[in-house]
Design an enzyme around this catalytic site. Structure first.
Site, short mmCIF file in Angstrom:
data_model
loop_
_atom_site.label_atom_id
_atom_site.label_comp_id
_atom_site.label_asym_id
_atom_site.label_seq_id
_atom_site.Cartn_x
_atom_site.Cartn_y
_atom_site.Cartn_z
CE LYS A 203 -1.91 14.50 -3.12
NZ LYS A 203 -0.59 15.07 -3.29
CD GLU A 209 -5.49 6.52 -16.59
OE1 GLU A 209 -5.98 7.32 -15.74
OE2 GLU A 209 -4.61 6.87 -17.40
N GLY A 264 1.90 11.77 -4.72
CA GLY A 264 1.43 10.43 -5.11
C GLY A 264 2.56 9.40 -5.12
NE ARG A 265 7.35 12.29 -8.35
CZ ARG A 265 6.57 13.30 -8.70
NH1 ARG A 265 5.31 13.09 -9.02
NH2 ARG A 265 7.05 14.54 -8.74
CD GLU A 350 4.42 11.27 -11.95
OE1 GLU A 350 4.26 11.04 -10.73
OE2 GLU A 350 3.58 10.95 -12.80
CG HIS A 381 19.88 -15.80 -20.30
ND1 HIS A 381 20.81 -16.68 -20.81
CD2 HIS A 381 19.96 -15.89 -18.96
CE1 HIS A 381 21.42 -17.30 -19.80
NE2 HIS A 381 20.93 -16.83 -18.67
CE LYS A 492 -3.07 12.79 -15.34
NZ LYS A 492 -3.06 13.16 -13.93
#
Ligand code: F6P
Length: 525
Positions: A203, A209, A264-265, A350, A381, A492
């Site tokens: 965005k 990253e 964004g999400r 978030e 398990h 950040k």
């Protein structure tokens, strides 16, 4: 306002304190399974294995009314800037309002822009899927690598995984997200640059990253072709910061965009959904949008008493604020839905991991729970032991889809039977005599089940929208801003301060951090 000052909040506190055992409620209320199961848009929500009663449900609905959930829903739908700290509207619902009937006040221009971007995405993905788009050497594209992180990764990745059975056999979609320098190379090792297209999804087009991975991908393509003209044939970008994408070297005709009013999400419905479109085709992507829209239409019109997202949100509030269970396990019982917990971690944590109210006051009650989970078939398990006999009560949401097309119905029933056994064991427990205390199960552990009558794009769209609106309703009751994420900024900033030169003492840092920097430097030297 402080939701704790609502009359309903106080009544709920008292009701939760004297709640009955779930197994007793199921035994003494013969109609409970029917009364606490709700169906809509191909989804079935069953909250009967909780300690919620008709009375507590009435109070929860009352709490939603008293805290102004309906007003907040209306503010979202009419394009008010409900993301107050960023002064932005929150209109992901407009991305799937293809006929423009639901979202009333967001303006014809925005609606047109949404349709125009969808149509560009359709052209692009059609070209790639049909083989019309050619790489620089004239080869057909066989691999799409999405480079993005957070909302520019998790949603598309989760949906692609869920709908793997619909993927084109001509094209494989990959996802590179982390800053770990091995992530992208591990994907690229198997790929031919001449058949690979990168989609840089960000965005902001500034995320560290993504920028590292994008630069490395560009270098990989340049190393192969030794010609910068090749970039145009092997890169597209999806961003709301088109200037930065162009500055990176993406041709304007290879750019898809979206808008600041899409968080964004909440962006998988926008052109950020490009990898989905590439994998399953535009027609199926549109089904995903239509399924989400059907759930939106239900959310904005149904009475709270039968409104799936509202009810799911209220059950979460019951467990979190009144029973004081602050963790939530999301357990998919289909491998296809295996990435759902990871996706929901961003969506929920978030959005609602906040401790300041909209009026700037510090909250005095729990907000977003810790969301975690993974495939139930594996989980039983591994971590289910703690769920059955540990000291914390952790409410679960079992999510599953009926696989009507299975070639192995018996094994599919075995899978779903295991899920039912787990929810049953958690709820009823088992007594053991004094000599065998290790065999004692306390039981009374609540779980909710959310079922899809089949795993289609449309049902998946509805499921995701269900969760988006659940998070919204909870944020509205807690009176917090579910649409900003300031808490991620400090980390950040400090990562930038630490930088990549570990050879000098960084006196801005505490002594513990300095010592670790020095140790890493020694190891790398
Ligand atoms: O760091 C958090 C975050 O801002 C998320 O909210 C977002 O989804 C992610 O980073 C990626 O951001 P972008 O799409 O701008 O690269």
């Amino acid at each position: 306002m402080n939701p704790e000052s609502c009359k309903a909040w106080q009544t709920l506190d008292a009701l939760a304190a004297k709640r009955g055992r779930i197994d007793t409620l199921l035994r003494t209320e013969p109609d409970r399974a029917r009364q606490f199961t709700f169906e809509q848009c191909g989804l079935r929500l069953d909250v009967s294995k909780t300690a919620i009663t008709a009375e507590s449900m009435r109070c929860l609905v009352q709490l939603a009314r008293e805290t102004g959930v309906a007003e907040r829903m209306n503010a979202m739908r009419t394009g008010e800037a409900i993301n107050t700290t960023e002064n932005r509207a929150v209109l992901h619902i407009a991305l799937r309002d293809l006929d423009g009937h639901l979202v009333t006040d967001y303006g014809i221009d925005k609606h047109k822009a949404v349709l125009a971007q969808l149509s560009r995405m359709r052209e692009l993905s059609d070209d790639i899927r049909s083989g019309q788009w050619r790489g620089f050497s004239g080869k057909r594209i066989r691999h799409v690598v999405n480079i993005g992180i957070g909302g520019s990764d998790l949603g598309p990745k989760m949906v692609c995984e869920a709908l793997r059975h619909m993927h084109s056999s001509e094209l494989t979609v990959h996802f590179a997200s982390t800053i770990d320098e091995t992530h992208l190379p591990n994907i690229l090792r198997e790929l031919d640059p001449e058949e690979t297209l990168f989609s840089i999804s960000s965005k902001t087009f500034t995320t560290q990253e993504t920028m590292y991975n994008a630069r490395n991908a560009r270098q990989w393509v340049l190393d192969h072709f030794s010609n910068s003209d090749a970039i145009a044939s092997h890169f597209i970008a999806v961003s709301s910061n088109t200037e930065a994408a162009v500055a990176f070297g993406i041709r304007e005709q290879n750019l898809l965009s979206f808008w600041e009013w899409v968080g964004g999400r909440y962006s998988l419905w926008s052109t950020i959904g490009f990898p989905i479109c590439a994998a399953i085709g535009y027609a199926q992507f549109e089904e995903l949008l239509r399924g989400a829209h059907a759930l939106d239409a239900h959310f904005f019109t149904a009475e709270f008493e039968e409104n799936l997202p509202v009810l799911l949100a209220l059950c979460g509030l019951w467990h979190n604020n009144f029973c004081h269970h602050h963790s939530l396990g999301v357990i998919p019982y289909n491998d296809a839905l295996g990435l759902l917990p990871m996706y929901l971690q961003q969506l929920d944590m978030e959005s609602n991991g906040k401790s300041v109210r909209l009026d700037g006051e510090t909250v005095t009650y729990a907000t977003g729970p810790v969301v975690w989970g993974q495939s139930g078939s594996n989980g039983q398990h591994a971590f289910f032991q703690l769920l059955h006999q540990g000291t914390d009560v952790i409410p679960l949401e079992f999510v599953f889809a009926v696989n009507r097309d299975t070639s192995n119905p018996e094994q599919h029933r075995a899978l779903l039977g295991n899920m039912l056994a787990q929810s049953n064991a958690l709820m009823r427990g088992e007594e053991a005599d004094a000599e065998h205390r290790h065999l004692h199960y306390a039981g009374d552990k609540p779980s909710i089940s959310i079922a899809l009558d089949q795993l289609t794009p449309s049902r998946l769209g509805a499921l995701i929208a269900l969760y988006e609106h659940k998070v919204f309703v909870q944020g509205a009751v807690w009176n917090i801003n579910s649409f900003d994420q300031w808490g991620v900024q400090l980390g950040k900033r400090l990562a930038n301060q630490i930088g990549t030169d570990f050879s000098r003492p960084n006196t801005d840092m505490d002594t513990s951090t300095q010592a670790t920097i020095a140790w890493i430097h020694d190891q790398l030297s």
